[in-house]
Scaffold this motif. Structure first.
Motif, PDB file in Angstrom:
ATOM      1  N   ARG A 162      15.899  51.805  -9.838  1.00 22.78           N
ATOM      2  CA  ARG A 162      17.154  50.410  -9.383  1.00 22.78           C
ATOM      3  C   ARG A 162      18.525  51.174  -9.475  1.00 22.78           C
ATOM      4  NH1 ARG A 162      15.608  46.354  -6.577  1.00 22.78           N
ATOM      5  NH2 ARG A 162      13.613  46.539  -5.939  1.00 22.78           N
ATOM      6  N   VAL A 163      18.450  52.279 -10.091  1.00 21.49           N
ATOM      7  CA  VAL A 163      20.000  53.324  -9.927  1.00 21.49           C
ATOM      8  C   VAL A 163      20.051  53.313  -8.914  1.00 21.49           C
ATOM      9  CG1 VAL A 163      21.687  55.062 -11.080  1.00 21.49           C
ATOM     10  CG2 VAL A 163      19.800  54.040 -12.387  1.00 21.49           C
ATOM     11  N   LEU A 164      21.532  52.710  -8.156  1.00 23.46           N
ATOM     12  CA  LEU A 164      21.819  53.424  -7.145  1.00 23.46           C
ATOM     13  C   LEU A 164      21.261  55.089  -6.174  1.00 23.46           C
ATOM     14  CD1 LEU A 164      22.964  52.689  -4.015  1.00 23.46           C
ATOM     15  CD2 LEU A 164      25.048  53.765  -5.026  1.00 23.46           C
ATOM     16  N   GLN A 165      20.253  55.228  -5.554  1.00 22.07           N
ATOM     17  CA  GLN A 165      20.140  56.359  -5.108  1.00 22.07           C
ATOM     18  C   GLN A 165      20.274  56.187  -4.026  1.00 22.07           C
ATOM     19  OE1 GLN A 165      18.335  58.393  -7.036  1.00 22.07           O
ATOM     20  NE2 GLN A 165      18.778  56.762  -8.964  1.00 22.07           N
ATOM     21  N   ARG A 166      20.803  57.607  -3.493  1.00 19.59           N
ATOM     22  CA  ARG A 166      21.511  58.355  -1.835  1.00 19.59           C
ATOM     23  C   ARG A 166      20.172  57.627  -0.692  1.00 19.59           C
ATOM     24  NH1 ARG A 166      21.219  62.448   2.318  1.00 19.59           N
ATOM     25  NH2 ARG A 166      22.852  62.848   3.301  1.00 19.59           N
ATOM     26  N   ASN A 167      18.871  57.691  -0.840  1.00 22.04           N
ATOM     27  CA  ASN A 167      17.573  58.421   0.238  1.00 22.04           C
ATOM     28  C   ASN A 167      16.778  57.250  -0.482  1.00 22.04           C
ATOM     29  OD1 ASN A 167      17.584  60.043   2.151  1.00 22.04           O
ATOM     30  ND2 ASN A 167      18.462  61.401   0.585  1.00 22.04           N
ATOM     31  N   ILE A 168      16.738  55.854  -1.584  1.00 24.52           N
ATOM     32  CA  ILE A 168      15.850  54.668  -1.720  1.00 24.52           C
ATOM     33  C   ILE A 168      16.658  53.341  -1.781  1.00 24.52           C
ATOM     34  CG2 ILE A 168      14.461  53.714  -3.471  1.00 24.52           C
ATOM     35  CD1 ILE A 168      14.463  56.954  -4.963  1.00 24.52           C
ATOM     36  N   PHE A 169      15.260  52.351  -0.745  1.00 27.29           N
ATOM     37  CA  PHE A 169      16.059  51.826  -0.461  1.00 27.29           C
ATOM     38  C   PHE A 169      15.325  50.346  -0.724  1.00 27.29           C
ATOM     39  CE2 PHE A 169      18.572  54.186   2.528  1.00 27.29           C
ATOM     40  CZ  PHE A 169      19.457  53.587   2.594  1.00 27.29           C
ATOM     41  N   PRO A 383      26.437  50.968   1.476  1.00 26.74           N
ATOM     42  CA  PRO A 383      26.546  52.137   1.060  1.00 26.74           C
ATOM     43  C   PRO A 383      26.984  52.383  -0.637  1.00 26.74           C
ATOM     44  CG  PRO A 383      27.767  52.392   2.484  1.00 26.74           C
ATOM     45  CD  PRO A 383      27.816  50.999   2.784  1.00 26.74           C
ATOM     46  N   ASP A 384      26.543  51.275  -1.113  1.00 22.12           N
ATOM     47  CA  ASP A 384      27.111  51.004  -2.587  1.00 22.12           C
ATOM     48  C   ASP A 384      25.267  49.845  -2.984  1.00 22.12           C
ATOM     49  OD1 ASP A 384      29.414  51.983  -3.107  1.00 22.12           O
ATOM     50  OD2 ASP A 384      30.801  50.578  -2.344  1.00 22.12           O
ATOM     51  N   ASN A 385      24.881  49.327  -2.200  1.00 23.62           N
ATOM     52  CA  ASN A 385      24.244  48.562  -2.925  1.00 23.62           C
ATOM     53  C   ASN A 385      22.363  48.885  -1.335  1.00 23.62           C
ATOM     54  OD1 ASN A 385      22.440  46.497  -3.471  1.00 23.62           O
ATOM     55  ND2 ASN A 385      22.770  45.255  -1.810  1.00 23.62           N
ATOM     56  N   HIS A 386      21.371  49.271  -2.582  1.00 24.57           N
ATOM     57  CA  HIS A 386      20.459  49.729  -1.896  1.00 24.57           C
ATOM     58  C   HIS A 386      19.285  48.609  -2.180  1.00 24.57           C
ATOM     59  CE1 HIS A 386      21.241  54.354  -0.596  1.00 24.57           C
ATOM     60  NE2 HIS A 386      22.565  52.925  -0.100  1.00 24.57           N
ATOM     61  N   THR A 387      19.999  47.901  -2.350  1.00 25.67           N
ATOM     62  CA  THR A 387      18.494  46.224  -3.032  1.00 25.67           C
ATOM     63  C   THR A 387      19.054  45.538  -2.973  1.00 25.67           C
ATOM     64  OG1 THR A 387      18.269  47.104  -5.846  1.00 25.67           O
ATOM     65  CG2 THR A 387      17.636  44.787  -4.642  1.00 25.67           C
ATOM     66  N   GLY A 388      17.964  45.186  -1.166  1.00 23.83           N
ATOM     67  CA  GLY A 388      18.744  44.509   0.118  1.00 23.83           C
ATOM     68  C   GLY A 388      18.223  42.456  -0.381  1.00 23.83           C
ATOM     69  N   SER A 389      16.590  42.594  -1.488  1.00 25.49           N
ATOM     70  CA  SER A 389      16.980  41.008  -1.741  1.00 25.49           C
ATOM     71  C   SER A 389      16.593  41.175  -2.780  1.00 25.49           C
ATOM     72  CB  SER A 389      15.762  41.109  -0.847  1.00 25.49           C
ATOM     73  OG  SER A 389      14.909  39.415  -0.997  1.00 25.49           O
ATOM     74  N   ARG A 390      16.910  40.131  -3.718  1.00 24.88           N
ATOM     75  CA  ARG A 390      16.489  39.499  -5.560  1.00 24.88           C
ATOM     76  C   ARG A 390      15.747  38.442  -4.875  1.00 24.88           C
ATOM     77  NH1 ARG A 390      21.645  42.422  -6.523  1.00 24.88           N
ATOM     78  NH2 ARG A 390      20.602  43.656  -7.841  1.00 24.88           N
ATOM     79  N   PHE A 391      15.129  37.562  -3.935  1.00 23.90           N
ATOM     80  CA  PHE A 391      14.527  36.719  -3.808  1.00 23.90           C
ATOM     81  C   PHE A 391      13.230  36.637  -4.420  1.00 23.90           C
ATOM     82  CE2 PHE A 391      10.524  34.899  -1.727  1.00 23.90           C
ATOM     83  CZ  PHE A 391      11.095  33.175  -1.806  1.00 23.90           C
ATOM     84  N   VAL A 392      13.027  35.878  -5.324  1.00 21.97           N
ATOM     85  CA  VAL A 392      11.978  35.331  -7.029  1.00 21.97           C
ATOM     86  C   VAL A 392      10.967  33.941  -6.283  1.00 21.97           C
ATOM     87  CG1 VAL A 392      10.854  36.049  -8.618  1.00 21.97           C
ATOM     88  CG2 VAL A 392      12.350  36.746  -7.890  1.00 21.97           C
ATOM     89  N   ASP A 393       9.832  33.604  -6.478  1.00 23.67           N
ATOM     90  CA  ASP A 393       9.969  32.701  -6.394  1.00 23.67           C
ATOM     91  C   ASP A 393       8.458  32.461  -6.992  1.00 23.67           C
ATOM     92  OD1 ASP A 393       9.110  29.936  -6.185  1.00 23.67           O
ATOM     93  OD2 ASP A 393       8.800  29.832  -4.271  1.00 23.67           O
ATOM     94  N   LEU A 394       7.747  31.580  -7.735  1.00 26.93           N
ATOM     95  CA  LEU A 394       6.575  31.463  -8.954  1.00 26.93           C
ATOM     96  C   LEU A 394       5.358  30.390  -8.216  1.00 26.93           C
ATOM     97  CD1 LEU A 394       5.198  32.296 -11.658  1.00 26.93           C
ATOM     98  CD2 LEU A 394       6.522  30.197 -12.152  1.00 26.93           C
ATOM     99  N   SER A 395       4.310  31.119  -7.685  1.00 25.80           N
ATOM    100  CA  SER A 395       2.639  30.712  -7.569  1.00 25.80           C
ATOM    101  C   SER A 395       1.353  30.637  -8.362  1.00 25.80           C
ATOM    102  CB  SER A 395       2.873  31.557  -6.149  1.00 25.80           C
ATOM    103  OG  SER A 395       1.780  33.058  -6.667  1.00 25.80           O
ATOM    104  N   VAL A 396       1.132  30.186  -8.020  1.00 24.02           N
ATOM    105  CA  VAL A 396      -0.449  29.536  -9.001  1.00 24.02           C
ATOM    106  C   VAL A 396      -1.725  29.615  -7.614  1.00 24.02           C
ATOM    107  CG1 VAL A 396      -1.581  27.754 -10.429  1.00 24.02           C
ATOM    108  CG2 VAL A 396       1.340  28.403 -10.460  1.00 24.02           C
TER     109      VAL A 396
END
Length: 405
Positions: A162-169, A383-396
């Protein structure tokens, strides 16, 4: 014959005045041009390329099509395919069609690195990888530091990737986000003694460490932390012994999806009935197929994508429609199908954004996609953020085999 033809032509055209060597030069160029046109289709066939494909926009998918994550790889591919099939049916991008090129890394990090390297200069982007060790091998090699080839999605997403990488989104919440939400929920409902079961790979070990620290921060503990090695016939005896010798209120399993299913089967067959939880990488249908609806009921799965049954969301509605039209299967869609679909759509939207279908165009287009709504799924890159979402939910899983959020 050719020289005679030139001479005869000149005799009948005495009013034209230019050197004979010029005619011979033009004759050679014409003859070579005809020869090239005749040989091009043959060369294309010998190289395994069909005429017209040079104009296709190539999208690569390096993944474990054989091995422990084969189902995930195929599900991701199908999800991307149905999106591109829909786009291609409507004319593609400026008349160019999208074509997915697959490469089986056999869940082998060395193969992942080699095959990703082979895609550089050919593919415009890569669909999500599968396997933490493979992705980390690519990152550590530095091959994508010197080239443009965006990887749009990664399964799983260990914290070290998850460290910022030029080509990983990343467009799915990472392991840290998922584990934080899961452990908080478990502590909230009153669980304090929790067993963490881990596979001996980068994802399993890093996830286990994150969970232990998160639980400690909530005043809970994980004295039971068995580790198992993934094998064609995995030995779970150590896991079962640890579970039976350490009373627990809940069990968290960190492993590739197929190994998670095998672990839960072994746990239930050994008579351990504690509630089981895992991250978003495991398909609930795999658990139901292996355990039956009754035994799968109550298993908790963290989710990082919108609810597949929530067709009120435009993204889910379009995904379901395309799946029905282009999926070619009677099997219900999975969350990995949806992830493949989202990856393909992001690639397409990035090309439209940058107006450039090259790998650099996709990379640049993704970084320009700030605060976008895919239809109920919000993402934001820069350019400084390649993590587009932090959406989390719990299902059962319910007793009827459905997921409730």
């Amino acid at each position: 014959m050719a020289r005679a033809w030139v001479r005869d032509g000149l005799q009948g055209a005495s009013r034209i005045s230019f050197p004979l060597h010029s005619i011979r030069s033009k004759e050679r160029k014409m003859r070579n041009g005809i020869l090239i046109k005749l040989l091009l289709p043959v060369a294309a066939l010998l190289c395994g390329v069909q005429p017209g494909w040079a104009e296709d926009i190539l999208i690569g998918h390096v993944s474990g099509y054989t091995g422990p994550v084969s189902k995930d790889a195929n599900d991701l591919h199908l999800g991307a395919k149905i999106f591109f099939d829909n786009v291609n049916e409507k004319g593609g991008y400026e008349g160019r069609k999208f074509r997915i090129v697959t490469a089986d890394d056999k869940y082998n990090p060395a193969e992942t690195l080699r095959l990703v390297g082979a895609m550089i200069g050919k593919a415009s982007a890569l669909l999500p990888t599968t396997g933490s060790a493979g992705l980390l091998s690519v990152i550590k090699s530095g091959i994508l530091d010197r080239a443009s080839l965006p990887i749009v999605g990664a399964v799983p997403s260990p914290i070290s990737s998850r460290v910022l990488q030029r080509n990983i989104f990343h467009f799915r919440a990472g392991d840290r986000d998922q584990i934080t939400a899961l452990t908080r929920q478990l502590v909230t409902v009153g669980y304090r003694d929790i067993c963490i079961v881990m596979s001996e790979n980068p994802f399993g070990l890093q996830a286990g460490d994150l969970a232990e620290k998160a639980l400690a921060g909530h005043g809970a503990k994980a004295d039971c932390k068995p580790i198992f090695k993934i094998a064609p016939s995995t030995d779970f005896s150590g896991v079962i012994a640890a579970l039976k010798s350490h009373p627990q209120q809940a069990i968290i399993v960190f492993a590739p999806p197929k190994a998670v299913v095998e672990t839960v089967v072994a746990i239930r067959q050994a008579g351990v009935r504690s509630p089981v939880y895992t991250l978003s990488y495991t398909d609930h249908q795999m658990l139901i197929d292996a355990l039956g609806q009754r035994n799968a009921a109550g298993i908790g799965i963290v989710q990082v994508m919108p609810n597949l049954n929530k067709t009120i969301l435009p993204l889910i509605r379009s995904f379901q429609d395309d799946y029905e039209k282009f999926g070619g299967t009677t099997q219900p869609p999975t969350y990995f199908n949806l992830e493949g679909y989202v990856s393909a759509r992001l690639i397409y939207e990035a090309i439209r954004k940058s107006k450039d279908a090259s790998a650099e165009g996709v990379r640049r287009g993704l970084e320009q996609m700030q605060n976008i709504d895919l239809g109920g799924f919000l993402l934001s890159f820069s350019p400084d953020n390649h993590t587009g979402s932090r959406f989390v939910d719990l299902s059962v899983i319910t007793s009827s085999g459905r997921l409730i959020y």
